[in-house]
Structures are given as structure tokens and as C-alpha cells.
Scaffold this motif. Sequence first.
Motif: not given
Length: 467
Positions: A98-100, A129-131, A148-150, A155-156
Motif C-alpha cells: 500500500p505505501p509503495l 478500486i472496484t476492478a 490486482a492489489t496494486a 485508485g486509492i
Amino acid sequence: MMGLMASDETRTETRTETSKSTHPGEPAPRAARVPGEVPTETGTRAWTAWTTRLLILGIVLAALNLRPAITSLGALLEEVRDGLGMSGSVAGLLTSVPPLCFAVFGVTAPRLARRFGPGAVVCAGMAAITAGLLIRPYAGGTAGFLAATALALMGIAVSNVLMPVIVKRYFPDRVGSMTGLYSMALAFGTSIAAAATVPMTNALGGHWQPGLAVWAAVGAVAILPWIPFVRDRKAPSATAPARSAADGGEAAGAETTAARAGRPAERTAEQPPLRITRSRTAWALAVFFGLQATAAYITMGWMAQIFRDSGVSAGTAGLLLAVIMVMGVPLAFVIPRVATRLPQQGPIVLVLGVCGLAGYAGLYFAPAGGAWAWALLLGVSNCAFPLALTMVGMRARTGAGVAQLSAFAQSTGYLISIPGPLLVGVLYQHSGGWGLPIALMSALMVPQIVVGVLAGRDRTVEEEAVR
């Protein structure tokens, strides 16, 4: 609540056009700035109370979606590790993603907003985010899960950076209130994802995949209110201070008059470009943002596991994580309002830091015995995030300054926060316990307090960066 917040500044007004001069050759009188209207590239369009309410709804729904991708994973981290065959170090890498992503993609947000408009970028962010949330449980393998998390985190990231910009642009005289509302919604979404993911997983058959994928539905809903703002591409002025729609200032009136004439407003006072890296306040705010983000992502990624390893059940551990996050719901609305009324925000930084140190001390000596008390204290400490966002809006005078400071502070801050969750995973795997990771978290709280006090001084980056 949205109606009350909108009522003061978003009344629908009746315009009186003064297109004819009193005498031949005499210029038409300057058109007054009309409350509830926003200048655009092609003219001035009516900005009704309902439009403002829709924007507030979009901000709230966007904020709700900025953390479930992270906290839902934290609640099921053990099941995901077992399902994908992750080691503790790889899981630590996963909690550092997340921070990366926020650092890498967040820095692009101002440029994207200038080209496409902040509304369009946030709308695209909600779609990403949705995808990402829908794809990642079924991507197959650790690499696909990370990719997929990336996507979701991308989007976040852009939405994270642009939220303070949107607040400063559309609600310049309500920065504290709107930042509080946005932060409160963010904390609510964070806590709901932490508390509800395990029960929903059990209700959906006990498999972690649908328990994670279900949060994509919330993202899909958040896309809708931003669609009307996709075509609003006018970026905040780089030179004129952000003002209330009802400000009635001379510069604002000139801009509106020029817009009605179909030409760009003439800038009365060009300012030298802002060199954000020359500002000590910007650096202090970036480091403060990075250290509070380190604590937040360690909490979201590992805190449930810390409680589970101390003998707490999985469901209760998720509830404890939710308590930490839900503390931000009331405090995220109160702290920004208090912060905007203080000349310096250092005292708030100190209170939050002391609560964090007390919570970590309790977690070290009696993790299960006083779990609920430690969760409450760490929840208070976690509210450094809405304070940091508020200071971003207060440490710059112009909309462009806020955009630049927001991108710099968040991108630099998230870069600083990357090693924290990864280091916690490595220390946990090699020490076989949580003593060293908790000691690390406590040690990082001290510099967070110091730089937070420096960032909270009453000054702006324009004073320091324009040289």
C-alpha cells in the motif's frame, strides 16, 4: 448532515445579467461574484444546492473505499497466507505494497488532475478500486494477487492526494468541517471492513476469496456520484488564493466577468513558481505523514495477527482492529475542526503520540488482558491521519499550493513508510514473537511527535518555498 453543511454556501441564486452599459462606450459594470456558481473553461454554470450535496456524497463514498482493500486483507491475512503459501517475509512485503503504491502513483495525481480534472481522476480511481478488489481473490497465485492489489491501491493513491485538493477548491471556507467529514467516512469504512470481513466470510461459505471480493460492491457504488463531475476540468488557479464561492473578492469577480465574456481571466499578480522541496514545513509534514502512515499500515496489516497470537479468537481480533479504526469516526470529525481553530497544532500531535506510546506499552506487557483498552488508545493515536490532512490544507494559501503540498507530503511520506510493515514481518519471523516489532513501533512514535510539532507551526509553504 450533508444538507446542513451545504446550506450556508450552496444556495441557488438568481443571476441578474448587466450586459448593457449606461452610456455608449462605457464599459459594463463588473459582474458580482454570485454565491453558488463555479467558473469553468466555457463560462459560469449554476452550482445548485443539490450539486453540492452530490459532491459531498461523492466525497463520503470515495472516503469509504480508501481503506477496505487493506483492512479486509488484514482480518484474513492468516487465511490468505495459508491459501497462497506465503512466508512471514512475503506477507510483510504484501503489507508494504500500500505505501509503495501510494508513493509511486500518488505523485502523478496533480498532473492527471490538471489534464483531466480532479473529478474525472477520482471517478477513474473508484473504478480501479472496484476492478482490483473484484479480481485479486481469483487472480491465482501470489503474483496475481499482488498485481490486482496494486491496481486497487493505484485508485486509492490518486484519490488520497486529490481529496484535500477537492475540499480546498470547492469548500475553501469549510476546510476543517469537510476534512473532518471525509476523514470520518474514511475511518468508518476502515473499521467496517475490519469488523465485518470475517463474519461475511463465514456467511459466504468460509472461503476467504468471496470475503475479500465482496468489498468491490462498495467501490462500484462510489463511482456513480462522480460521473457528473468528470467533465469539470478546470484546475485550481495557480496564483489566486482559494476563496469561498460567496467571497465577493475583486479577483474572483474579475475571473467570473472574464468567464462570462468567453475569455480567460487576467491574472493581476503573477507569483514565482513554488519550489516545495525548499520548504522546511513541507519536509516536516512529509516525514510526519510518513511516520503516521507507518504506524497505520502496521496496525492495519498486523494488529489482528498480534491479538490472535496472544490467544484472542479470529472474530474478536477483527473486532479489536475495528475498534482501533472506529475511534477515527468521531475523532476524525472533531480533530480537524479543533486544529483549524488553533494557531499551532503541536499540542494535538503530542496528545496523539502519548496515547500511542501508552497503547504500545500495554500491548507489550499484557496484549490479551487489556486488549480493549490498548485498542482504544491506539485508535486515538491513529487519528494523526486526519490531522495530517488538515495541516496540508492549512500550510498552503492557494489551491495549487495545496495540490503540490499534498502530492509531495503524501508521496514522500508513503515512501518513508514502506520499510515499516516489511520490517515488522521480518522481525516477527526471525524473533518468533511480537516483542521486537512492538518495540520498533514505540520507537517510531518519538520522531513522529517531534516532526508533527514542527509541521504544526503557523506558517505556509509559500513563505518558505518561493525564493
